[in-house]
Design a protein around this motif. Structure first.
Motif, PDB file in Angstrom:
ATOM      1  N   ASP A 211     -71.393  61.127  39.440  1.00 62.62           N
ATOM      2  CA  ASP A 211     -72.569  61.830  39.920  1.00 62.62           C
ATOM      3  C   ASP A 211     -72.509  63.310  39.561  1.00 62.62           C
ATOM      4  N   ASP A 212     -73.666  63.878  39.264  1.00 66.67           N
ATOM      5  CA  ASP A 212     -73.795  65.300  38.984  1.00 66.67           C
ATOM      6  C   ASP A 212     -74.625  65.941  40.088  1.00 66.67           C
ATOM      7  N   SER A 213     -74.589  67.264  40.147  1.00 64.36           N
ATOM      8  CA  SER A 213     -75.476  67.999  41.035  1.00 64.36           C
ATOM      9  C   SER A 213     -76.806  68.184  40.325  1.00 64.36           C
ATOM     10  N   GLU A 214     -77.892  68.069  41.070  1.00 63.32           N
ATOM     11  CA  GLU A 214     -79.224  68.230  40.495  1.00 63.32           C
ATOM     12  C   GLU A 214     -80.024  69.227  41.310  1.00 63.32           C
ATOM     13  N   LEU A 215     -80.818  69.997  40.607  1.00 65.07           N
ATOM     14  CA  LEU A 215     -81.734  70.938  41.240  1.00 65.07           C
ATOM     15  C   LEU A 215     -83.091  70.677  40.610  1.00 65.07           C
ATOM     16  N   THR A 216     -84.100  70.366  41.439  1.00 63.53           N
ATOM     17  CA  THR A 216     -85.445  70.091  40.933  1.00 63.53           C
ATOM     18  C   THR A 216     -86.382  71.150  41.475  1.00 63.53           C
ATOM     19  N   ILE A 217     -87.110  71.765  40.556  1.00 59.62           N
ATOM     20  CA  ILE A 217     -88.079  72.803  40.905  1.00 59.62           C
ATOM     21  C   ILE A 217     -89.471  72.226  40.736  1.00 59.62           C
ATOM     22  N   HIS A 218     -90.286  72.314  41.774  1.00 57.06           N
ATOM     23  CA  HIS A 218     -91.681  71.878  41.736  1.00 57.06           C
ATOM     24  C   HIS A 218     -92.531  73.138  41.651  1.00 57.06           C
ATOM     25  N   TYR A 219     -93.475  73.147  40.740  1.00 56.33           N
ATOM     26  CA  TYR A 219     -94.251  74.361  40.519  1.00 56.33           C
ATOM     27  C   TYR A 219     -95.700  74.041  40.184  1.00 56.33           C
ATOM     28  N   ILE A 220     -96.544  75.043  40.348  1.00 59.71           N
ATOM     29  CA  ILE A 220     -97.959  74.924  40.025  1.00 59.71           C
ATOM     30  C   ILE A 220     -98.104  75.212  38.537  1.00 59.71           C
ATOM     31  N   ALA A 221     -98.631  74.242  37.799  1.00 62.61           N
ATOM     32  CA  ALA A 221     -98.780  74.397  36.351  1.00 62.61           C
ATOM     33  C   ALA A 221    -100.160  74.935  35.972  1.00 62.61           C
ATOM     34  N   SER A 222    -101.088  74.959  36.919  1.00 61.09           N
ATOM     35  CA  SER A 222    -102.434  75.493  36.664  1.00 61.09           C
ATOM     36  C   SER A 222    -102.354  77.003  36.500  1.00 61.09           C
ATOM     37  N   PRO A 223    -103.219  77.576  35.668  1.00 62.44           N
ATOM     38  CA  PRO A 223    -103.192  79.029  35.515  1.00 62.44           C
ATOM     39  C   PRO A 223    -103.704  79.769  36.758  1.00 62.44           C
ATOM     40  N   TYR A 224    -104.518  79.080  37.579  1.00 66.17           N
ATOM     41  CA  TYR A 224    -105.055  79.699  38.799  1.00 66.17           C
ATOM     42  C   TYR A 224    -104.476  78.966  40.002  1.00 66.17           C
ATOM     43  N   TYR A 225    -103.675  79.669  40.777  1.00 66.03           N
ATOM     44  CA  TYR A 225    -102.953  79.039  41.877  1.00 66.03           C
ATOM     45  C   TYR A 225    -103.845  78.646  43.047  1.00 66.03           C
ATOM     46  N   LYS A 226    -104.986  79.282  43.190  1.00 69.23           N
ATOM     47  CA  LYS A 226    -105.868  78.981  44.315  1.00 69.23           C
ATOM     48  C   LYS A 226    -107.116  78.225  43.858  1.00 69.23           C
ATOM     49  N   ALA A 227    -107.035  77.501  42.760  1.00 70.07           N
ATOM     50  CA  ALA A 227    -108.153  76.707  42.247  1.00 70.07           C
ATOM     51  C   ALA A 227    -108.358  75.484  43.132  1.00 70.07           C
ATOM     52  N   SER A 228    -109.546  74.879  43.028  1.00 65.88           N
ATOM     53  CA  SER A 228    -109.825  73.700  43.857  1.00 65.88           C
ATOM     54  C   SER A 228    -108.989  72.497  43.420  1.00 65.88           C
ATOM     55  N   GLN A 229    -108.650  72.420  42.146  1.00 69.40           N
ATOM     56  CA  GLN A 229    -107.786  71.341  41.671  1.00 69.40           C
ATOM     57  C   GLN A 229    -106.548  71.939  41.012  1.00 69.40           C
ATOM     58  N   LEU A 230    -105.439  71.790  41.689  1.00 70.32           N
ATOM     59  CA  LEU A 230    -104.172  72.309  41.156  1.00 70.32           C
ATOM     60  C   LEU A 230    -103.474  71.227  40.357  1.00 70.32           C
ATOM     61  N   HIS A 231    -102.827  71.642  39.297  1.00 72.52           N
ATOM     62  CA  HIS A 231    -101.973  70.751  38.537  1.00 72.52           C
ATOM     63  C   HIS A 231    -100.542  71.194  38.799  1.00 72.52           C
ATOM     64  N   THR A 232     -99.728  70.255  39.207  1.00 74.16           N
ATOM     65  CA  THR A 232     -98.340  70.590  39.501  1.00 74.16           C
ATOM     66  C   THR A 232     -97.415  69.847  38.537  1.00 74.16           C
ATOM     67  N   ALA A 233     -96.193  70.323  38.466  1.00 76.35           N
ATOM     68  CA  ALA A 233     -95.181  69.701  37.622  1.00 76.35           C
ATOM     69  C   ALA A 233     -93.820  69.951  38.267  1.00 76.35           C
ATOM     70  N   SER A 234     -92.814  69.310  37.734  1.00 80.56           N
ATOM     71  CA  SER A 234     -91.455  69.551  38.219  1.00 80.56           C
ATOM     72  C   SER A 234     -90.508  69.562  37.021  1.00 80.56           C
TER      73      SER A 234
END
Length: 141
Positions: free
Chosen positions: A87-110
């Motif tokens: 087993d390895d250590s893992e770190l997962t970052i979840h972030y907003i991929a949309s250029p506008y963070y307060k848009a009505s439809q956000l696209h996220t990624a990790s």
């Protein structure tokens, strides 16, 4: 051991001096490297503004893909420490991929980072979860 970790997909730490010498061209003016990690050919660099992902492609590694995750877009971080066996250590970052963070439809990624079982990933987790907490307060204000 560093090469073996790289071949197994585990990042190892790189000095700030080496980061600035080899990868300073990918940084914006006034941007400062905080820490960086390397696989056999690939890198990720954490600056005071973003995470720079450097992916050397092809047989020779001359073709390079560079991507960024802005620190202001990180909203969640998860950590998994190494167990027994392989087993390895893992770190997962979840972030907003949309250029506008307060848009009505956000696209996220990790994005998942894997570290060797002897690497202490907790300080990196604490740094990123602090950023995510700050971002959550700012985005939901």
């Amino acid at each position: 051991m560093g090469l073996l970790n790289g071949l197994l997909g585990n990042y190892s730490e790189v000095s700030i001096q080496e980061l600035e010498q080899q990868y300073g061209a990918y940084m914006m003016p006034q941007e400062k490297a905080q820490m960086g990690f390397k696989l056999v050919r690939d890198m990720f660099i954490v600056t005071d503004e973003r995470i720079i992902l450097i992916d050397h492609q092809g047989v020779t590694g001359k073709k390079t893909r560079v991507a960024s995750i802005h620190l202001d877009s990180i909203y969640e971080v998860t950590m998994e420490t190494a167990g027994t066996g392989f087993d390895d250590s893992e770190l997962t970052i979840h972030y907003i991929a949309s250029p506008y963070y307060k848009a009505s439809q956000l696209h996220t990624a990790s994005y998942k980072f894997e570290f060797g079982k002897k690497f202490n990933v907790q300080p990196i987790y604490v740094a990123f979860v602090t950023i995510a907490h700050r971002n959550g307060k700012r985005l939901n204000a």
